[in-house]
Design a protein around this motif. Structure first.
Motif, PDB file in Angstrom:
ATOM      1  N   GLY A  36      33.947 -21.156  -0.093  1.00  0.00           N
ATOM      2  CA  GLY A  36      35.254 -21.800  -0.139  1.00  0.00           C
ATOM      3  C   GLY A  36      35.262 -23.225   0.412  1.00  0.00           C
ATOM      4  O   GLY A  36      36.333 -23.832   0.546  1.00  0.00           O
ATOM      5  N   ARG A  37      34.087 -23.763   0.719  1.00  0.00           N
ATOM      6  CA  ARG A  37      34.024 -25.150   1.216  1.00  0.00           C
ATOM      7  C   ARG A  37      34.237 -26.143   0.087  1.00  0.00           C
ATOM      8  O   ARG A  37      33.695 -25.983  -1.004  1.00  0.00           O
ATOM      9  N   GLU A  38      34.990 -27.209   0.383  1.00  0.00           N
ATOM     10  CA  GLU A  38      35.293 -28.219  -0.633  1.00  0.00           C
ATOM     11  C   GLU A  38      34.363 -29.421  -0.507  1.00  0.00           C
ATOM     12  O   GLU A  38      34.001 -29.823   0.600  1.00  0.00           O
ATOM     13  N   TYR A  39      33.967 -29.971  -1.645  1.00  0.00           N
ATOM     14  CA  TYR A  39      33.134 -31.181  -1.660  1.00  0.00           C
ATOM     15  C   TYR A  39      33.745 -32.209  -2.613  1.00  0.00           C
ATOM     16  O   TYR A  39      34.263 -31.841  -3.669  1.00  0.00           O
ATOM     17  N   LEU A  40      33.622 -33.456  -2.234  1.00  0.00           N
ATOM     18  CA  LEU A  40      33.944 -34.554  -3.145  1.00  0.00           C
ATOM     19  C   LEU A  40      32.681 -34.813  -3.958  1.00  0.00           C
ATOM     20  O   LEU A  40      31.605 -35.035  -3.390  1.00  0.00           O
ATOM     21  N   GLY A 350      22.996 -34.748   4.990  1.00  0.00           N
ATOM     22  CA  GLY A 350      24.070 -35.142   5.921  1.00  0.00           C
ATOM     23  C   GLY A 350      25.404 -35.239   5.194  1.00  0.00           C
ATOM     24  O   GLY A 350      26.444 -34.827   5.724  1.00  0.00           O
ATOM     25  N   CYS A 351      25.386 -35.776   3.976  1.00  0.00           N
ATOM     26  CA  CYS A 351      26.615 -35.901   3.183  1.00  0.00           C
ATOM     27  C   CYS A 351      27.156 -34.513   2.816  1.00  0.00           C
ATOM     28  O   CYS A 351      28.370 -34.280   2.877  1.00  0.00           O
ATOM     29  N   ILE A 352      26.257 -33.595   2.440  1.00  0.00           N
ATOM     30  CA  ILE A 352      26.691 -32.236   2.100  1.00  0.00           C
ATOM     31  C   ILE A 352      27.427 -31.614   3.281  1.00  0.00           C
ATOM     32  O   ILE A 352      28.499 -31.019   3.126  1.00  0.00           O
ATOM     33  N   GLU A 353      26.850 -31.784   4.482  1.00  0.00           N
ATOM     34  CA  GLU A 353      27.473 -31.227   5.690  1.00  0.00           C
ATOM     35  C   GLU A 353      28.898 -31.728   5.883  1.00  0.00           C
ATOM     36  O   GLU A 353      29.758 -31.023   6.394  1.00  0.00           O
ATOM     37  N   LYS A 354      29.139 -32.976   5.454  1.00  0.00           N
ATOM     38  CA  LYS A 354      30.460 -33.575   5.645  1.00  0.00           C
ATOM     39  C   LYS A 354      31.326 -33.508   4.394  1.00  0.00           C
ATOM     40  O   LYS A 354      32.389 -34.132   4.331  1.00  0.00           O
ATOM     41  N   GLY A 355      30.829 -32.763   3.362  1.00  0.00           N
ATOM     42  CA  GLY A 355      31.674 -32.526   2.192  1.00  0.00           C
ATOM     43  C   GLY A 355      31.596 -33.573   1.103  1.00  0.00           C
ATOM     44  O   GLY A 355      32.580 -33.818   0.400  1.00  0.00           O
ATOM     45  N   LEU A 356      30.419 -34.193   0.938  1.00  0.00           N
ATOM     46  CA  LEU A 356      30.236 -35.155  -0.154  1.00  0.00           C
ATOM     47  C   LEU A 356      28.931 -34.863  -0.867  1.00  0.00           C
ATOM     48  O   LEU A 356      27.891 -34.671  -0.228  1.00  0.00           O
ATOM     49  N   LEU A 357      28.959 -34.833  -2.195  1.00  0.00           N
ATOM     50  CA  LEU A 357      27.744 -34.626  -2.975  1.00  0.00           C
ATOM     51  C   LEU A 357      27.258 -35.956  -3.542  1.00  0.00           C
ATOM     52  O   LEU A 357      27.990 -36.639  -4.262  1.00  0.00           O
ATOM     53  N   VAL A 358      26.025 -36.335  -3.171  1.00  0.00           N
ATOM     54  CA  VAL A 358      25.379 -37.512  -3.763  1.00  0.00           C
ATOM     55  C   VAL A 358      24.012 -37.091  -4.273  1.00  0.00           C
ATOM     56  O   VAL A 358      23.438 -36.106  -3.813  1.00  0.00           O
ATOM     57  N   ASN A 359      23.477 -37.847  -5.236  1.00  0.00           N
ATOM     58  CA  ASN A 359      22.215 -37.487  -5.882  1.00  0.00           C
ATOM     59  C   ASN A 359      21.048 -38.219  -5.229  1.00  0.00           C
ATOM     60  O   ASN A 359      21.101 -39.425  -5.019  1.00  0.00           O
ATOM     61  N   LYS A 360      20.004 -37.448  -4.894  1.00  0.00           N
ATOM     62  CA  LYS A 360      18.770 -38.072  -4.413  1.00  0.00           C
ATOM     63  C   LYS A 360      18.018 -38.593  -5.627  1.00  0.00           C
ATOM     64  O   LYS A 360      17.516 -37.824  -6.437  1.00  0.00           O
ATOM     65  N   LEU A 361      17.976 -39.904  -5.766  1.00  0.00           N
ATOM     66  CA  LEU A 361      17.399 -40.531  -6.950  1.00  0.00           C
ATOM     67  C   LEU A 361      15.899 -40.664  -6.812  1.00  0.00           C
ATOM     68  O   LEU A 361      15.138 -40.465  -7.758  1.00  0.00           O
ATOM     69  N   LYS A 362      15.465 -41.041  -5.603  1.00  0.00           N
ATOM     70  CA  LYS A 362      14.056 -41.228  -5.255  1.00  0.00           C
ATOM     71  C   LYS A 362      13.956 -40.870  -3.779  1.00  0.00           C
ATOM     72  O   LYS A 362      14.979 -40.764  -3.107  1.00  0.00           O
ATOM     73  N   PRO A 363      12.725 -40.742  -3.250  1.00  0.00           N
ATOM     74  CA  PRO A 363      12.611 -40.475  -1.816  1.00  0.00           C
ATOM     75  C   PRO A 363      13.369 -41.506  -0.961  1.00  0.00           C
ATOM     76  O   PRO A 363      13.878 -41.178   0.101  1.00  0.00           O
TER      77      PRO A 363
END
Ligand SMILES: *Cc1c(COP(=O)(O)O)cnc(C)c1O
Length: 395
Positions: A36-40, A350-363
């Protein structure tokens, strides 16, 4: 940890590095996990959910067409397919369309079309020039087109007929062009390869060269098309018209569809020379038609441009604050943040923990490819979270 992570390990081929989240629901630019956690959502199904998740336009077209007609084969005329073709042609520089099921398949079709053109008009020329750091898909031929060793090496030998040359270099294209060349295939901005923006006159020079040599210019706009860069198509921003364009990702708003469009000159397929069982079926075409119409009628590309400029200025502020950010670059709603060190993984987590999804493009880089319907407020929330995560990395 969710039980689904164990089930995945047991039953699914381990080709994906999954983020530690099980998504079960989405609405607009938000998604929810099985707790039930929300993410942007600044990944948006990898630049696919152009109108966000479960947009009413998508849901309505899916439901209505799902109750009407979903698959007939291309042995019949069907209305949604032809409406979509007409809409795309009338809003672009192209004359004809063909629909398939994915981006890779669209590129395969475009290359086949270029080879037909080579046979008919260029004395059998068949080689397609592509660039290093490009991404054109995962079939064997498109892996050969994709100028990245890591995708090619596990599967050598590569199918012939492709040469990879230095990106953003007209001289490299000129040097690689021979009597056997039938086309040059490029992304206007290399997306998966790093959000690499070419110099302003690069595409113009490539266009001039292709015209001079009589070879075709294919633009792979699978990621950059359908409003992503702040115009309906990326080529419109660079003042050129390609002979063939490929589309997928954003055009279906979440359903799997790909397309290639060609100008009259390159409209060379005859009956039986290409085909698809699922491609262009009424279900996905009805959705893609509704999505494309919505994008055009509501100037969703304009929103991507305005909100994208805001995102760019917020990211520039973060760069000014942190020496470990070496570059922020992008256009419209396709952005990368590059770090001095390989810290994309901890930033993403870190972003996931705070409710944001970003894509890891490269290391050492993350990518932001949110739905095109996001607001400046969404951008402020996302860059606020990203700022907090980066500040913690600095400390
Ligand atoms: C995603 C992508 C592809 C591959 O599309 P699929 O739908 O995954 O087959 C090809 N080219 C570009 C530029 C892409 O971004």
């Amino acid at each position: 940890m969710s039980k689904w992570t164990e089930i995945e390990k047991k039953y699914y081929m381990p080709t994906f590095q999954r983020m530690p989240v099980v998504l079960v629901r989405g609405q607009g630019a938000r998604v929810w996990d099985d707790n039930g956690r929300e993410y942007l959502d600044f990944i948006g199904g990898l630049a696919v959910n152009s109108l966000g998740h479960c947009h009413p336009v998508v849901a309505k077209a899916l439901a209505e067409q799902g109750k009407t007609l979903t698959q007939t084969s291309n042995h019949f005329y069907t209305v949604p397919q032809l409406q979509l073709a007409e809409l795309l042609v009338n809003n672009s520089c192209f004359d004809k369309a063909f629909f398939c099921n994915s981006g890779t398949e669209a590129n395969e079709g475009a290359v086949k079309l270029a080879r037909r053109y080579g046979k008919l008009h260029l004395d059998g020329a068949f080689v397609v020039i592509t660039t290093f750091d490009s991404f054109h898909g995962r079939t064997l031929a498109m892996v050969a087109a994709t100028g990245q060793k890591r995708f090619q090496e596990p599967y050598t030998p590569m199918p012939s007929g492709f040469v990879n040359v230095e990106a953003n270099s007209i001289e490299s294209i000129k040097k690689a062009t021979t009597k056997q060349t039938c086309a040059v295939m490029l992304e206007p901005i290399q997306a998966e390869g790093g959000v690499n923006i070419p110099s302003e006159d690069y595409l113009k020079k490539v266009r001039e060269w292709c015209d001079k040599k009589g070879i075709l210019l294919i633009l792979d706009e699978i990621q950059t098309g359908m409003g992503r860069l702040g115009a309906l198509f990326g080529y419109q921003l660079y003042g050129i018209e390609p002979d063939i364009i490929t589309l997928a990702k954003g055009m279906g708003g979440g359903v799997p569809i790909g397309a290639f469009l060609a100008r009259k000159k390159a409209d060379v397929f005859k009956v039986g020379e290409h085909g698809s069982t699922f491609g262009g079926n009424p279900l996905v075409c009805a959705v893609a038609y509704a999505v494309t119409k919505h994008i055009i009628e509501n100037d969703v590309a304009g929103n991507a441009r305005r909100v994208g400029e805001h995102l760019g200025s917020r990211l520039a502020k973060l760069k000014a604050k942190h020496v470990f950010i070496v570059d922020v670059r992008g256009r419209g709603l396709l952005w990368a943040v590059e770090f001095k060190k390989d810290m994309a993984e901890p930033v993403m987590l870190g972003c996931i923990e705070k409710g944001l999804l970003v894509n890891k493009l490269k290391p050492n880089a993350i990518r932001l490819i949110p739905p095109l319907i996001i607001t400046k407020k969404d951008v402020d929330e996302a860059t606020g979270i990203l700022g907090d995560v980066l500040a913690r990395q600095a400390g």
